[in-house]
Design an enzyme around this catalytic site. Structure first.
Site, short mmCIF file in Angstrom:
data_model
loop_
_atom_site.label_atom_id
_atom_site.label_comp_id
_atom_site.label_asym_id
_atom_site.label_seq_id
_atom_site.Cartn_x
_atom_site.Cartn_y
_atom_site.Cartn_z
N CYS A 294 0.82 -1.21 0.00
CA CYS A 294 0.00 0.00 0.00
C CYS A 294 0.87 1.27 0.00
O CYS A 294 1.37 1.65 -1.04
CB CYS A 294 -1.00 -0.04 1.15
SG CYS A 294 -2.38 1.07 0.82
N GLU B 236 -1.63 -9.05 2.78
CA GLU B 236 -1.53 -9.74 4.07
C GLU B 236 -2.89 -10.12 4.66
O GLU B 236 -2.97 -11.07 5.44
CB GLU B 236 -0.73 -8.88 5.07
CG GLU B 236 -1.37 -7.58 5.51
CD GLU B 236 -1.05 -6.38 4.63
OE1 GLU B 236 -0.67 -6.58 3.46
OE2 GLU B 236 -1.18 -5.22 5.09
N HIS C 146 -3.68 -4.68 0.24
CA HIS C 146 -3.00 -5.32 1.37
C HIS C 146 -3.09 -6.84 1.23
O HIS C 146 -4.04 -7.44 1.73
CB HIS C 146 -3.66 -4.89 2.69
CG HIS C 146 -3.40 -3.48 3.05
ND1 HIS C 146 -2.31 -3.08 3.80
CD2 HIS C 146 -4.09 -2.35 2.76
CE1 HIS C 146 -2.35 -1.77 3.96
NE2 HIS C 146 -3.41 -1.31 3.34
N1 GLN Z 1 -1.71 6.71 3.10
C1 GLN Z 1 -1.91 6.01 1.87
C2 GLN Z 1 -3.30 6.24 1.30
O1 GLN Z 1 -4.20 6.61 2.02
C3 GLN Z 1 -1.64 4.51 2.03
C4 GLN Z 1 -2.61 3.83 2.92
C5 GLN Z 1 -2.13 2.49 3.41
O2 GLN Z 1 -0.95 2.17 3.41
N2 GLN Z 1 -3.05 1.67 3.88
O3 GLN Z 1 -3.51 6.04 0.14
#
Ligand code: GLN
Length: 553
Positions: free
Chosen positions: A394, A527, A525
């Protein structure tokens, strides 16, 4: 409505929190499932947040995202990992969620002019939720974990609702108290008194436990079992020993050694059915706890470090578990080192090299905000240039693209507008539908959340790892790779190997294998979908590359 004869097991905590109610709940569910009874697991968080999405991971641990997009407690992640299936919105509730529904109904005049009260209206809303969760396709037993400890103000209403279910269906409901038996160093013997007091406190709610799970550093002996049995009116064979062990995944196996599955069936008046073997689970547990397996050293460069190591592992729980599952599949043991991105930020280039060159793989996990961001970008640059396998999750993917734009494309000012709104190269920008949420201060439950399909490009590492063309992965973000920069980035050698089906959103970025052994980031994600018996293919590929790095040395 739940089916006739549906069974409920309520799991409550006694003495203190943090002793593993969630793992006991998941283990009981796994054992019943193995006995041929489909189970659903429910988590109750008694706090007033409507979901876990607005909480800082250092306060409350990781936010686990369900397939539906609901942001929940990390226990839900453990539940999914133990059950091996996705859970639904009906399987999670907070006080905030319950009150919100009741208040919304009151505002819509749905209570017909009555005074709306905690009892019966809020309690009945909880009961309805128990029943809709129990109605899950094919499930026979609901294991419902009530967060907190008996005696808390916050969870009393949930215990009251559970008492009412017991009154309605006396043959179909069990109460399990997971309690802690301290062994004070000065005495050297296990004490049962706090548990006796906790049971008394539960009795004062009109609830009698059917089982006591005795969590402790040691196994509970027969003498103390008898003592608890007599003083708490619980059958001695229903006082279950649950000493500390190496891995949470051993808990169901340990409990099964004491035939807990059969004892639960008997207590629930459920006939014995076929038993599927736990051999795959056993095999995984053996591999996961094999201290002789060769090590793979992985560095996680993150920012949630300020409250000490204990909380740290909670903040990135699913990432740690996903690494473990893939490592055991490969017959290895992952040694994870936490590296504070803020420290890298301050380091010289020699210092950065000293901090990172010893690892076989580097991960930058999800995150928000500015803290440590330049340190993370430095770590990514180091991984790219030194050809250390890198996996970005992410934020870790967004920063990987920013690093590429800055140092390969030459866009020195490249940034995400999350941090620098005025950058001349907004390579990562806020998603269109998110702009309004931010302008209106609507933060709760408004990110791009939950499962979305992702197409994988032929001939890429991602496609080779998944061995399919279309996958589905879970998201939690507001920002995206800015479409205006895609062509430039691709021309400079970055490959977007996974995209939304309409090709608008970039979901995976990677470098070709000819250039780097493993440099890949996902906007989602992965995971959240890694499970003990089905490790995530991208984590497995990353670790394979990490293993290969050691061989070269
Ligand atoms: N801060 C980033 C976004 O909002 C990544 C979010 C995250 O890593 N879950 O897009």
């Amino acid at each position: 409505m739940a089916k006739e004869g549906h069974k409920y097991i309520f799991v409550l905590g006694g003495v203190m929190s943090g002793v593993g109610k969630g793992i006991v709940s998941s283990s009981m569910a796994l054992l019943l499932q193995q006995k041929g009874y489909p189970v659903n697991l429910v988590k109750i968080d008694p706090y007033l947040n409507v979901d876990a999405g607005t909480m800082n991971p250092t306060e409350h641990g990781e936010v686990f995202v369900l397939r539906s997009g609901l942001e929940t407690d990390q226990d839900m992640g453990n539940y999914e990992r133990f059950l091996g299936r996705d859970l639904t919105n009906d399987d999670y509730m907070t006080s905030g969620m319950v009150y919100q529904s009741v208040i919304a109904r009151e505002r819509a005049l749905e209570y017909g002019g009555k005074c709306v009260e905690t009892i019966p209206h809020v309690r009945d809303e909880i009961l309805n939720r128990f029943e809709s969760s129990a109605a899950y396709n094919g499930s026979r037993v609901s294991v419902i974990e009530i967060g907190g400890t008996v005696g808390d103000f916050q969870n009393a209403l949930f215990i009251e609702a559970a008492r009412v279910i017991k009154m309605k269906y006396p043959e179909d409901v069990l109460f399990v108290m997971v309690s802690y038996l301290p062994v004070p160093g000065t005495l050297g013997e296990m004490k049962t008194k706090p548990t006796q007091s906790a049971v008394r406190a539960l009795n004062s709610y009109g609830v009698q436990p059917d089982f006591i799970v005795a969590r402790s550093t040691h196994s509970i002996d027969e003498k103390r079992k008898e003592k608890l049995a007599i003083s708490c009116s619980v059958r001695a064979d229903r006082v279950i020993s649950a000493p500390d062990i190496k891995s949470i995944y051993e808990v169901p196996l340990n409990l099964e050694k004491d035939h807990l599955g059969d004892i639960l069936l008997e207590a629930l008046h459920l006939p014995e059915k076929r038993t599927t073997s736990l051999s795959a689970w056993k095999k995984f547990t053996l591999a996961a706890t094999n201290t002789k397996a060769p090590e793979i050293s992985i560095a996680i460069v993150g920012k949630y470090f300020d409250t000490g190591d204990f909380v740290l592992s909670d903040a990135y729980l699913s990432v740690i578990e996903a690494i473990k599952f893939s490592a055991s599949k490969l017959g290895r043991r992952a040694k994870i080192t936490w590296i504070n991105a803020k420290e890298i930020e301050k380091a010289s280039s020699a210092g950065t090299a000293a901090m990172l060159s010893g690892y076989q793989g580097i991960i930058v996990p999800g995150g928000f905000g500015e803290t440590g961001i330049e340190g993370k970008i430095k770590a990514i640059k180091f991984a790219r240039e030194k050809k250390i396998p890198y996996f970005g999750l992410c934020y870790g993917m967004q920063l990987m693209v920013i690093e590429y734009a800055r140092h390969v494309l030459g866009l020195k000012d490249a940034h995400t507008t999350e941090i620098n709104k005025k950058t001349t190269a907004p390579v990562v920008d806020v998603m269109l539908e998110q702009k309004k949420h931010l302008a209106d201060n609507k933060y709760g439950g408004t990110m791009r959340l939950g499962a979305y399909p992702c197409y994988l490009k032929k001939g890429t590492m991602a496609r080779a790892a998944y061995k399919k063309e279309l996958v589905e992965e879970r998201h939690r973000h507001r920002y995206e790779i800015n479409p205006k920069y895609i062509k430039q980035l691709e021309d400079a050698g970055l490959v977007f190997s996974g995209t939304s089906p309409d090709s608008v959103l970039m979901e995976i970025a990677e470098l070709p294998r000819s250039v780097h052994p493993f440099m890949l980031g996902t906007q989602f994600h992965p995971e959240f979908q890694a499970r003990p018996l089905s490790p995530h293919p991208l984590f497995t590929e990353f670790l394979k590359a990490a293993i290969a790095r050691k061989k070269k040395k």
